[in-house]
Design a protein around this motif. Structure first.
Motif, mmCIF file in Angstrom:
data_model
loop_
_atom_site.group_PDB
_atom_site.id
_atom_site.type_symbol
_atom_site.label_atom_id
_atom_site.label_comp_id
_atom_site.label_asym_id
_atom_site.label_seq_id
_atom_site.Cartn_x
_atom_site.Cartn_y
_atom_site.Cartn_z
ATOM 1 N N LEU A 103 0.683 77.896 -23.454
ATOM 2 C CA LEU A 103 1.487 77.305 -24.542
ATOM 3 C C LEU A 103 2.403 76.464 -23.961
ATOM 4 C CD1 LEU A 103 2.006 80.396 -26.982
ATOM 5 C CD2 LEU A 103 0.049 78.628 -26.894
ATOM 6 N N VAL A 104 2.606 75.085 -24.386
ATOM 7 C CA VAL A 104 3.519 74.293 -23.669
ATOM 8 C C VAL A 104 4.428 73.664 -24.776
ATOM 9 C CG1 VAL A 104 3.900 72.248 -22.293
ATOM 10 C CG2 VAL A 104 1.985 73.841 -21.604
ATOM 11 N N ASP A 105 5.481 73.663 -24.659
ATOM 12 C CA ASP A 105 6.716 72.944 -25.391
ATOM 13 C C ASP A 105 7.947 72.500 -24.721
ATOM 14 O OD1 ASP A 105 6.453 72.469 -28.736
ATOM 15 O OD2 ASP A 105 8.527 72.201 -27.883
ATOM 16 N N HIS A 130 7.880 76.103 -20.604
ATOM 17 C CA HIS A 130 8.999 74.945 -21.183
ATOM 18 C C HIS A 130 8.944 73.722 -20.138
ATOM 19 C CE1 HIS A 130 13.158 73.583 -21.537
ATOM 20 N NE2 HIS A 130 12.531 73.280 -22.331
ATOM 21 N N GLY A 131 8.562 72.888 -20.811
ATOM 22 C CA GLY A 131 8.373 71.300 -19.993
ATOM 23 C C GLY A 131 7.589 70.307 -21.121
ATOM 24 N N ARG A 132 7.908 69.022 -20.493
ATOM 25 C CA ARG A 132 7.373 67.997 -21.214
ATOM 26 C C ARG A 132 5.674 67.753 -20.353
ATOM 27 N NH1 ARG A 132 10.859 64.215 -23.891
ATOM 28 N NH2 ARG A 132 8.787 63.041 -24.037
ATOM 29 N N ALA A 133 4.883 67.314 -21.266
ATOM 30 C CA ALA A 133 3.429 66.841 -20.781
ATOM 31 C C ALA A 133 3.478 66.009 -19.632
ATOM 32 C CB ALA A 133 2.817 66.375 -21.925
ATOM 33 N N GLU A 134 4.738 65.111 -19.524
ATOM 34 C CA GLU A 134 4.505 63.996 -18.520
ATOM 35 C C GLU A 134 4.842 64.398 -17.307
ATOM 36 O OE1 GLU A 134 6.183 64.055 -21.628
ATOM 37 O OE2 GLU A 134 6.726 62.093 -22.222
ATOM 38 N N GLU A 162 -2.813 60.744 -23.420
ATOM 39 C CA GLU A 162 -2.345 60.598 -21.896
ATOM 40 C C GLU A 162 -1.479 61.998 -21.621
ATOM 41 O OE1 GLU A 162 0.129 57.018 -21.210
ATOM 42 O OE2 GLU A 162 0.812 57.642 -19.345
ATOM 43 N N TYR A 163 -0.889 62.643 -22.568
ATOM 44 C CA TYR A 163 -0.249 64.056 -22.299
ATOM 45 C C TYR A 163 -1.145 65.039 -21.943
ATOM 46 C CZ TYR A 163 3.973 62.648 -25.454
ATOM 47 O OH TYR A 163 4.865 62.106 -25.861
ATOM 48 N N CYS A 164 -2.315 65.054 -22.640
ATOM 49 C CA CYS A 164 -3.346 65.968 -22.788
ATOM 50 C C CYS A 164 -4.450 65.852 -21.532
ATOM 51 C CB CYS A 164 -4.105 66.380 -24.014
ATOM 52 S SG CYS A 164 -3.069 66.868 -25.095
HETATM 53 N N1 SAM Z 1 1.747 71.979 -32.800
HETATM 54 C C1 SAM Z 1 2.528 72.514 -33.701
HETATM 55 C C2 SAM Z 1 2.239 72.641 -35.075
HETATM 56 O O1 SAM Z 1 1.124 71.659 -35.295
HETATM 57 O O2 SAM Z 1 2.671 73.158 -35.912
HETATM 58 C C3 SAM Z 1 4.057 71.875 -33.476
HETATM 59 C C4 SAM Z 1 3.976 70.443 -34.060
HETATM 60 S S1 SAM Z 1 5.553 69.846 -33.709
HETATM 61 C C5 SAM Z 1 5.580 68.555 -35.046
HETATM 62 C C6 SAM Z 1 5.546 68.964 -32.333
HETATM 63 C C7 SAM Z 1 6.017 69.843 -31.105
HETATM 64 O O3 SAM Z 1 5.615 68.833 -30.079
HETATM 65 C C8 SAM Z 1 7.387 70.137 -30.926
HETATM 66 O O4 SAM Z 1 7.567 71.386 -31.054
HETATM 67 C C9 SAM Z 1 8.005 69.322 -29.628
HETATM 68 O O5 SAM Z 1 8.993 69.928 -28.905
HETATM 69 C C10 SAM Z 1 6.745 69.232 -28.962
HETATM 70 N N2 SAM Z 1 6.642 68.097 -27.992
HETATM 71 C C11 SAM Z 1 6.548 66.826 -28.354
HETATM 72 N N3 SAM Z 1 6.721 65.965 -27.285
HETATM 73 C C12 SAM Z 1 6.355 66.703 -26.388
HETATM 74 C C13 SAM Z 1 6.046 66.408 -25.039
HETATM 75 N N4 SAM Z 1 5.988 65.091 -24.525
HETATM 76 N N5 SAM Z 1 5.755 67.389 -24.082
HETATM 77 C C14 SAM Z 1 5.889 68.758 -24.398
HETATM 78 N N6 SAM Z 1 6.029 68.833 -25.949
HETATM 79 C C15 SAM Z 1 6.358 67.841 -26.813
#
Ligand code: SAM
Length: 242
Positions: A103-105, A130-134, A162-164
């Motif tokens: 799980l990534v967020d 814990h981190g960004r997709a990029e 591009e994230y996934c």
């Molecule tokens: N997938 C969940 C859902 O459907 O309930 C959460 C949706 S929430 C609107 C979007 C989530 O994506 C947030 O928790 C945000 O922190 C995360 N997020 C947005 N951009 C991201 C990135 N570039 N890399 C990692 N996480 C990201």
């Protein structure tokens, strides 16, 4: 959730039947524990706008599990990008315990919550990052290592690709949970799919059992290795979609 919640549990059962999913008592208890933690932690941090039990069952649990309409989750390595409070990753992991789930967020508070869920529900073969997709998309530990990447409500399809897609192995899949009317998004993502080495295999639209909510599931097949320059640096995929 307890024995006073017969009607809600019936709705859950109906939804599960509709999807062809059977849960053991232990798995049902894990969903109950997850709901309770979600509500408890939602008082102190922003996890979900949906708190009513019936709505959580349909719009979070059944919705997450509706992936089975387009894909058979076996014992694959799965990554949930932008999982937030754990959707769709946690429901998928509870219902299909053989999945190897990451799980990534990018929000630390949500990761703290998810670690508590994993611990309380005694889930195995699941970790949080814990981190960004990029950034993570360039880490050799994760790049092109997954059979499946899923994502719900994170970004427009071109940015989300591009994230996934960098995480997905060649011949693996990226599944995007979208709402109705995705024609324009699909059109705008054509170039991104070509650059990133993927193509749309199918688009499934359906009504979620037990509600009038509609879901569109886009199944994207990765047919080539993603060029090294992708994903671009943090923020670029959304500011300048491919
Ligand atoms: N997938 C969940 C859902 O459907 O309930 C959460 C949706 S929430 C609107 C979007 C989530 O994506 C947030 O928790 C945000 O922190 C995360 N997020 C947005 N951009 C991201 C990135 N570039 N890399 C990692 N996480 C990201």
């Amino acid at each position: 959730m307890n024995c006073n919640h017969y009607s809600e549990m019936n709705i859950f059962e109906e939804g599960l039947n509709n999807l062809g999913i059977t849960l053991t008592d232990r798995q049902k208890q894990q969903f109950i524990d997850y709901y309770e933690l979600l509500i408890e932690w939602n008082n102190v941090m922003n996890l979900t706008a949906i708190t009513d039990l019936k709505e959580v069952i349909v719009k979070h649990f059944i919705d997450s599990l509706s992936l089975v309409k387009v894909y058979e989750p076996l014992s694959q390595k799965v990554l949930d990008m932008g999982t937030g409070a754990g959707f769709p990753g946690i429901p998928l992991k509870i219902a299909f315990p053989e999945l190897d789930m990451i799980l990534v967020d990018s929000l630390k508070k949500r990761i703290t919550f998810l670690n508590e869920v994993i611990n309380k529900l005694s889930l195995k073969n699941i970790i949080t990052i814990h981190g960004r997709a990029e950034d993570l998309g360039h880490d050799i530990l994760y790049r092109e290592k997954f059979d499946l990447c899923v994502s719900r409500a994170v970004a427009k399809l071109s940015s989300l690709s591009e994230y996934c897609l960098p995480f997905v192995k060649r011949n693996g899949y990226f599944i995007s949970y979208k709402s109705d009317k995705i024609e324009e998004e699909l059109l705008q993502s054509k170039r991104a799919f070509e650059i990133l080495g993927a193509e749309v295999e199918s688009v499934a639209e359906f009504e979620l059992p037990g509600s009038d909510m509609r879901r569109t599931m886009i199944l994207i097949h990765k047919n080539k290795v993603t060029p090294h320059k992708y994903p671009r640096s943090a923020g670029k995929p959304t500011k300048e979609p491919l």
